[in-house]
Motif scaffolding. Structure first.
Motif, short mmCIF file in Angstrom:
data_model
loop_
_atom_site.label_atom_id
_atom_site.label_comp_id
_atom_site.label_asym_id
_atom_site.label_seq_id
_atom_site.Cartn_x
_atom_site.Cartn_y
_atom_site.Cartn_z
N ASP A 50 0.83 -1.21 0.00
CA ASP A 50 0.00 0.00 0.00
C ASP A 50 0.86 1.26 0.00
N SER A 51 1.90 1.25 0.80
CA SER A 51 2.77 2.42 0.91
C SER A 51 3.48 2.70 -0.40
N GLU A 52 3.99 1.66 -1.03
CA GLU A 52 4.71 1.82 -2.31
C GLU A 52 3.77 2.33 -3.40
N VAL A 53 2.59 1.72 -3.51
CA VAL A 53 1.65 2.10 -4.56
C VAL A 53 1.23 3.56 -4.39
N ALA A 54 0.91 3.94 -3.17
CA ALA A 54 0.42 5.31 -2.93
C ALA A 54 1.50 6.34 -3.20
N ASN A 55 2.69 6.12 -2.70
CA ASN A 55 3.74 7.13 -2.83
C ASN A 55 4.29 7.22 -4.25
N ASN A 56 4.40 6.10 -4.94
CA ASN A 56 4.89 6.15 -6.31
C ASN A 56 3.87 6.76 -7.26
N ALA A 57 2.59 6.54 -6.97
CA ALA A 57 1.56 7.17 -7.79
C ALA A 57 1.66 8.68 -7.72
N GLY A 58 2.08 9.19 -6.57
CA GLY A 58 2.18 10.63 -6.40
C GLY A 58 3.24 11.28 -7.27
N VAL A 59 4.23 10.50 -7.72
CA VAL A 59 5.28 11.05 -8.58
C VAL A 59 5.25 10.41 -9.98
N GLY A 60 4.23 9.59 -10.24
CA GLY A 60 4.07 9.00 -11.56
C GLY A 60 5.10 7.94 -11.90
N ALA A 61 5.65 7.27 -10.87
CA ALA A 61 6.69 6.27 -11.10
C ALA A 61 6.14 4.87 -10.86
N PRO A 62 6.71 3.86 -11.51
CA PRO A 62 6.27 2.49 -11.28
C PRO A 62 6.78 1.97 -9.94
N CYS A 63 6.03 1.06 -9.36
CA CYS A 63 6.53 0.34 -8.18
C CYS A 63 7.62 -0.62 -8.64
N THR A 64 8.58 -0.86 -7.76
CA THR A 64 9.73 -1.71 -8.11
C THR A 64 9.93 -2.74 -7.01
N TRP A 65 9.63 -4.01 -7.29
CA TRP A 65 9.56 -5.06 -6.28
C TRP A 65 10.77 -5.98 -6.36
N VAL A 66 11.27 -6.41 -5.22
CA VAL A 66 12.43 -7.30 -5.16
C VAL A 66 12.38 -8.10 -3.87
N LEU A 67 12.84 -9.35 -3.92
CA LEU A 67 12.91 -10.20 -2.73
C LEU A 67 14.33 -10.62 -2.39
N SER A 68 15.22 -10.68 -3.37
CA SER A 68 16.60 -11.09 -3.12
C SER A 68 17.53 -10.32 -4.03
N ASN A 69 18.79 -10.20 -3.62
CA ASN A 69 19.85 -9.68 -4.48
C ASN A 69 21.20 -10.10 -3.93
N HIS A 70 22.27 -9.53 -4.43
CA HIS A 70 23.62 -9.94 -4.06
C HIS A 70 24.04 -9.47 -2.67
N ASP A 71 23.20 -8.67 -2.00
CA ASP A 71 23.54 -8.12 -0.70
C ASP A 71 22.74 -8.71 0.45
N VAL A 72 21.73 -9.51 0.16
CA VAL A 72 20.83 -9.99 1.22
C VAL A 72 20.70 -11.51 1.16
N GLN A 73 20.31 -12.07 2.29
CA GLN A 73 20.12 -13.52 2.35
C GLN A 73 18.99 -13.93 1.41
N ARG A 74 19.21 -15.00 0.66
CA ARG A 74 18.19 -15.48 -0.28
C ARG A 74 16.87 -15.75 0.45
N HIS A 75 15.76 -15.43 -0.22
CA HIS A 75 14.49 -15.48 0.50
C HIS A 75 14.00 -16.89 0.78
N VAL A 76 14.48 -17.89 0.07
CA VAL A 76 14.16 -19.27 0.45
C VAL A 76 14.61 -19.52 1.89
N THR A 77 15.80 -19.05 2.21
CA THR A 77 16.34 -19.24 3.57
C THR A 77 15.68 -18.30 4.57
N ARG A 78 15.45 -17.03 4.16
CA ARG A 78 14.78 -16.09 5.08
C ARG A 78 13.41 -16.59 5.51
#
Length: 517
Positions: A303-331
């Motif tokens: 909800d927070s992402e959708v509302a705030n990005n709509a205010g600036v006309g930007a797309p929401c950008t979703w992510v669960l894992s990357n090279h800096d965080v523990q893989r989400h299977v393990t989390r």
């Protein structure tokens, strides 16, 4: 796809060291990436985000850049880059490259010139140097701590000054109050845009500007990179002035090219500031990386992402894992439960409006490797904390492509980090074409997403405690975060995709289902 490809793309992060090794030296390379573009095309991704491949001493896995216009020989050369980019474009896949503007390597010609010059010289003005106080020669200029542990200041070899490094001492922070730094990075942007890249992911996009006077932080001066605390060196308003000068540069080029911010902020409202129309195009929403697998936490972040990005006309950008965080299977608990929840969360993301980033190997269901021996670890966090923090090597273990071999098909002579004994069953070879495999689930989920593109988000009545449902304009998505089945008979009759099969009209624990509208 929508007119602007980057508003609803699926973007795949390639970590070059660990993706595919073509020359058999144990480390991934550009030719290895090029050889696997057909795999990425079959997966269905729209673009690649390529982590750093620049010339570097590799003290921080390439995020310590010694030459922003050269390829590290471990990965290849500019000709290899051009061939990889051409093949990606031919396959209809765009390429976003990493840019590291907060700091350079201590081996960069600028920093070597700074150390060879006197205090107060123009060479030193490119970085943050401060005099050593004769009355307290071992007390740094302020209490800032490195993200990797220890003080954020190191003395110059002559002992007369300190220099600032928010990360490793081999990564001195650039001084963005210096016009020369601004002009250099505009030139770097144009160098890669001229070669045809489709955009840049900006590393530490919230960190380039420091508060005037470099004041102490509260407490002991420590701060986590993967956190949401504002600090005198993170998320200062001055960073926005930099991006307003960058936006006209990228808009000189045809092809709808983009900037993506890695900006850790203390709120979605602060993050949205990076996305104003004259600044950047995307900013990672890390709220779901930090969120537990609970419906209330996920819904609040969405909800927070959708509302705030709509205010600036930007797309929401979703992510669960990357090279800096523990893989989400393990989390999410590891094992069967962790994998089930990871698939459910991924399917949820793919039904949300906006952009989804996939980290290499998550499409295979890879887990975090928690038991790497100390002698093979390379993350500076591990060493600067004397092993108290194990660091990020566990999410960077090279991919398994085959069921057998010294590196499971990653290369011909082993890999720079050892792969676990149970990874042959998680290899591409083991999962390719196998019904029910994680790889085939990802392929199918991405394909269904493309055929049923989200146009919005309307919450529906919850199917039960710790579960939610919504209509994205193209399908109905129901997610069960609980440990028990929930009834879903009222949401649709035709199942487009389920991360786990429905049983008598019930959605199993830790799973997601999409219904045709």
């Amino acid at each position: 796809m929508s007119q602007q490809w980057w508003r609803d793309a699926v973007i795949y992060q390639v970590y070059p060291r660990s993706f595919a090794d073509a020359n058999g030296d144990g480390m991934g390379d550009l030719e290895g990436i090029r050889s696997r573009i057909p795999y990425l095309s079959k997966l269905g991704v729209d673009a690649i985000w390529l982590s750093p491949f620049y010339a570097s001493p590799q003290n921080d896995a390439g995020y310590d850049v010694s030459d922003y216009r050269a390829i590290d020989p471990r990965f290849g050369d500019l000709d290899d880059f051009d061939r990889m980019l051409a093949d990606a474009h031919e396959a209809g896949i765009r390429l976003i490259v990493d840019l590291v503007p907060n700091h350079s390597s201590s081996e960069h010609v600028w920093f070597k010139a700074a150390l060879a010059s006197a205090p107060g010289s123009p060479e030193r003005e490119r970085y943050h140097f401060r005099d050593v106080d004769p009355a307290a020669p071992d007390t740094p200029p302020n209490n800032w701590q490195s993200v990797f542990g220890g003080a954020a200041w190191t003395k110059t070899p002559d002992g007369r000054q300190w220099y600032l490094h928010l990360f490793d001492p081999s990564q001195p922070d650039l001084n963005w109050d210096n016009p020369e730094v601004h002009e250099e990075f505009k030139s770097v942007l144009r160098f890669w845009l001229d070669r045809g890249v489709d955009g840049f992911r900006i590393d530490v996009a919230h960190g380039m500007v420091k508060a005037e006077g470099l004041p102490d932080t509260g407490g002991d001066g420590s701060i986590e990179m993967i956190g949401t605390t504002q600090a005198p060196f993170f998320d200062q308003d001055g960073v926005h002035d930099i991006y307003r000068t960058w936006r006209p540069v990228i808009e000189e080029y045809e092809g709808d090219r983009i900037f993506v911010a890695e900006a850790w902020t203390d709120s979605a409202e602060r993050r949205a500031l990076y996305l104003r129309p004259d600044e950047l195009h995307q900013a990672f929403n890390f709220d779901l990386v930090l969120a537990p697998f609970q419906s209330a936490d996920f819904r609040k972040a969405i909800d927070s992402e959708v509302a705030n990005n709509a205010g600036v006309g930007a797309p929401c950008t979703w992510v669960l894992s990357n090279h800096d965080v523990q893989r989400h299977v393990t989390r999410y608990g590891g094992g069967v439960q962790g994998l089930a929840r990871a698939k459910a969360a991924t399917q949820l993301l793919l039904s949300l409006p906006g952009v989804v980033y996939v980290y290499q190997g998550e499409e295979l269901g890879l887990n975090e490797v928690l038991d790497l021996p100390a002698e093979v670890r390379e993350d500076p966090t591990f060493f600067r904390t004397n092993g108290e923090q194990i660091g990020r090597d566990g999410c960077r273990v090279p991919l398994p492509w085959a069921k057998e071999g010294p590196s499971l098909g990653f290369g011909s002579n082993g890999s720079w980090l050892p792969q676990p004994g149970d990874w042959p069953a998680k290899s591409v070879e083991a999962e390719d074409g196998v019904g029910g495999s994680t790889l085939e689930f990802y392929r199918q989920a991405i394909a269904v997403r493309k055929a049923h593109r989200a146009t919005g988000l309307t919450w529906l009545e919850d199917p039960g405690d710790n579960a939610f449902a919504f209509d994205n304009g193209a399908l109905v998505s129901v997610v069960n975060f609980s440990d028990a089945p929930v009834p879903v008979t009222g949401y649709g009759t035709e199942v487009l995709l389920a991360s786990a099969p429905l049983v008598d009209g019930n959605l199993p624990a830790g799973s997601t289902v999409w219904f045709k509208k």
